[in-house]
Motif scaffolding. Sequence first.
Motif: not given
Length: 412
Positions: A59-81
């Motif tokens: 979020x723009x407000x997150x970037x401006x203030x340097x804090x996390x405001x809302x929940x951000x979901x990220x997805x990734x995988x390794x060979x195991x999980x």
Amino acid sequence: MDLLRFATAGSVDDGKSTLIGRLLLDSKAIFEDQLEAVEHTSRTKGYDYTDLALLTDGLRSEREQGITIDVAYRYFATPKRKFIIADTPGHVEYTRNMVTGASTADLGLVLVDARQGLTEQSRRHAVLLSLLRVPHVVLAVNKMDLVDFDQATFDRIDEEFTAFAAKLDVPGIRVIPVSALQGDNVVDRSANMPWYEGPALLEYLESVEVLHESRDAARLPVQYVIRPKSDEHHDYRGYAGRVTGGTFRVGDEVVVLPSGQRSTVEAIDLFDKSLAEAPDRLSVTLRLADDVDVSRGDVIAPVGDAPQVVKDVSATVCWMAPEPLRVGQKLAFKHTTRTGRAIVRGLAHQLDVNTLEPVGSPEALQLNEIGEVSLRLSQQLVTDTYIDNRTTGSFILIDQASGVTVGAGLIG
């Protein structure tokens, strides 16, 4: 490969977003153009390092203030999980967002700054993870580079958290020293901390056991009744929803609640194919052998192990609104796929997040406070205790005027 859902938590500026950025970068889970954009933004801000927090703070407000405001979901995988990460805010006024992110987590990752140690907010998040029945909690002691990778500093925080966590109902506890900025003990074990003999963070995340619902009794909160209008399928009647807590099989005797009507599972449909069984967390359509009355908000369950049907509920409530919760207050609620109205009948006690002891009989619950609340509902509710089923044992409270979610409840 199985899937691990985990949520980050902790105080402001402990480095949650940076740690996730480091996980994504060092596990090669981001694209080159994403990294180039983050590096460019970091240079524009005058940083002499790559601000990996920008990978999650969108979020723009997150970037401006340097804090996390809302929940951000990220997805990734390794060979195991495979992994789903919920990066949740650290500010106390965004505790409600943290509850949202952790409500479906298999593991909670609580960060602390090695220079600060445990704070009230990090303790509050650990308590919430315990109340939400998250089966594993990892304390990541971050910014070890700023205390010269000092073992005594880590040991002091480790001992303090282990003593505090002994009061929590969490099966698995692990404490890991890391430096998110430099990558120490995040993906690979660090040569800067030879005194630490445990796994790196990703190594632990790849190997920790994923625990699903604690009971075998399945539930299907009905989301939608499917009645095709075409002549070809005019006799079709199916009940769509997501299975929680166990497995349905063709031939199972089931009861529809709250009505109490009984039938047998005739078929289980998934898109254009039929299944012999439907396990936990799978969205399916059940067809029953009898023509029973089933509506959205009803729950289909095994005859031999059915949930309770109640109109009075006692629950642990985390209050999320600036205006306090008071006895006599009228609210809306949402429980699985059913909505209705509720009135607050009483406040038994408030929970002290530092001692985990119940405190008195409060007149009200303030923002971010947790307490035992009794509610009278406008309609019957089909419930389990939260410890038995995280889906049918939880609900949210909603302000009727604004439609804003103001509380999260865990049924005891």
